[in-house]
Design an enzyme around this catalytic site. Structure first.
Site: not given
Length: 548
Positions: A99, A136, A233, A236, A516
């Site tokens: 990272s 990576k 997704c 995934c 809301d």
């Protein structure tokens, strides 16, 4: 996704050591998963290298190669990597994600609230020197923080065999997420193309979360993780196990079940599999990945997990494949976060094979009506994509709710546009217009809520197919003539079923969010006019709403 910049100033409450999985428990659970077909395990964030037993854990995992484990990976902030990596590699560590959100040392200290930029760079170079291919580098791009460094990260790949992965900024508790800080994949790519117009899209591996690109002649490559603008997704294939031993289906989902407690209660492997396969998804506040511990691939028994097991006659729909399990660590030392929407089921093939049985039964029951096979097939055959519009498509012949079979449909580009309106009243309208509502920017938050709701339509509407969206756009416009907000949405996909429900879900949730955020000022608000405005694609043809 959020990155190192999201480290809360007050820090985080760390999990007591006695509640964390021990190395022996991690090895035990890993062996169980590998035995059931898992092929990849990732040790990830917070920061796995803070564990003193990390080398022993990797060595223990390495023993499972003969059982089918192919890859042992790690995601790290890289601060202590250079001195630990030789031992990690010798123990069996295959892949590395490091990272790094900035190439400017002073900015690194600001983002992470600690020193160590030079140590991270040393860790990257050590990995390359030791032959890791490719290394990576995860970079969360944040507007006003590091978006101007995107091209500098691309330049890193000229002489270094790096895979720099730009990650869209995403919300989590404690990271003070602001929609305006998000830099989309397309915006980053446009910036890069301005300097490298010949950059090429390259093929991705199956189930990759990253869209890969490469500058011709450069040693490395880049990629984009687009979980906000173009989620992945549908492909995934990951599970997570938290530092304290909870199984977590989706990083951004709310549901967890404790495997640690089951292990410490002395449950057998068979009983553990039952816990994994049959736990009830509970409602709880989602916690960030900094409090989470581990990750795995191709798990056969997990086909049973999280599928909507709806019986159709004597047929049960096929079950999804889970491909990766992540062990996620408890502490935060600048680690990236991974956000994926919960994916409980995939598109189903051959799910209505019981039609033939029902056909014969109906012919027998209605013999006096002389219904012939051709009449029946004309009305009810899904194989020819013909639907009797006078009947409900989500009801089978016996009157039971059922998911429509789309296995035989042809893929095509499909779009849908929906609209809605919410009346606010003058006082609330003026506060929204001037952006003075106490809860914040009503229009931006509601826009985001609409986009996110569209992505999760299949979770909220039981018989909706889970589809990959190529685009979701939500717009909110102030209407001063009647103190209301007009909401519109556009959803697009290329697939076997339409996106009408995703478009309608987007405007509905955007309207509810407006309600809301404004309800403290006005209770007279009215949501109205939720409707499909138009659709294109599919066997039923195009549709255009005509006001009566």
């Amino acid at each position: 996704m959020a990155g190192q910049y999201c480290m809360p100033e007050e820090g985080v409450d760390l999990t007591p050591k006695e509640r964390l999985l021990s190395s022996a428990e991690i090895i035990k659970l890993s062996k169980l998963f590998v035995h059931e077909g898992i092929q990849k395990i990732r040790l990830t964030g917070g920061e796995p290298l803070i564990r003193k037993d990390i080398v022993d854990i990797i060595a223990g995992l390495n023993q499972f190669r003969s059982m089918g484990l192919k890859t042992i990976a790690m995601t790290t902030n890289g601060v202590t990597l250079s001195r630990k990596l030789p031992a990690l590699q010798e123990s069996g560590l295959d892949l590395l994600n490091i990272s790094l959100d900035t190439l400017i040392p002073a900015k690194f200290e600001f983002i992470t609230r600690r020193n160590g930029w030079d140590k991270v760079m040393k860790g990257i170079n050590t990995a390359l020197d030791l032959g890791y291919n490719s290394v990576k580098v995860n970079c969360v791009v944040m507007r006003g923080i590091n978006e101007e460094e995107v091209c500098d990260f691309v330049s890193l790949t000229k002489d270094k065999n790096l895979d720099v992965r730009f990650i869209e900024y995403m919300p989590f508790d404690g990271n003070k997420w602001n929609f305006k800080k998000m830099v989309t994949y397309h915006e980053m790519l446009d910036t890069i193309k301005a300097k490298w117009p010949d950059i090429k899209r390259i093929s991705d591996m199956p189930n990759d979360t990253s869209k890969a690109y490469k500058v011709p002649g450069y040693s490395g490559q880049i990629g984009f993780i687009t979980s906000m603008s173009e989620h992945f997704c549908g492909s995934c294939n990951r599970l997570r196990v938290t530092a304290d031993g909870n199984l977590k289906v989706c990083l951004f989902g709310n549901a967890e079940v404790s495997l640690r407690d089951a292990v410490r209660d002395g449950k057998s492997d068979e009983e553990l599999l039952q816990v994994i396969g049959m736990f009830n998804l509970s409602k709880m506040k989602n916690r960030p990945m900094i409090l989470i511990d581990f990750g795995v691939s191709k798990c056969k028994y997990l086909h049973n997990l999280f599928a909507q097991q709806v019986p159709l006659g004597n047929v049960i729909q096929p079950k999804p494949v889970i491909d990766n399990l992540y062990f996620l660590n408890r502490q935060f030392l600048g680690q990236q976060w991974y956000f994926q929407h919960r994916n409980f089921s995939k598109d189903v093939e051959d799910r209505l094979m019981y039609w033939e049985t029902d056909r014969k039964r109906r012919l027998e029951e209605d013999s006096n009506k002389h219904i012939c096979d051709s009449d029946f097939n004309e009305q009810f055959s899904y194989n020819t994509n013909k639907v009797n519009k006078s009947s409900l498509t989500h009801i089978d012949l016996s009157g039971r709710a059922t998911m429509v079979n789309i296995g035989d449909k042809i893929e095509s580009e499909r779009t849908a546009k929906a609209g809605a309106s919410i009346y606010l009243g003058q006082e609330a309208f003026n506060l929204v217009k001037e952006n003075k509502m106490k809860k914040g920017d009503v229009l931006t938050v509601s826009q985001l809520a609409g986009i996110m709701a569209a992505k999760r339509t299949s979770e909220l509407i039981p018989l909706c197919h889970n589809i990959l969206l190529s685009k979701v756009d939500v717009q909110l416009k102030l209407n001063e003539d009647n103190f209301s907000i007009e909401i519109s949405s556009v959803a697009k996909t290329t697939g076997k079923t339409g996106v009408e429900m995703e478009a309608i879900m987007a405007v509905t949730m955007a309207a509810i969010t407006v309600y809301d955020m404004c309800k403290a000022v006005s209770r007279e608000m009215v949501i109205s006019g939720v409707r499909l405005l138009n659709k294109t694609g599919g066997v039923s043809g195009d549709y255009e709403y005509k006001a009566v």
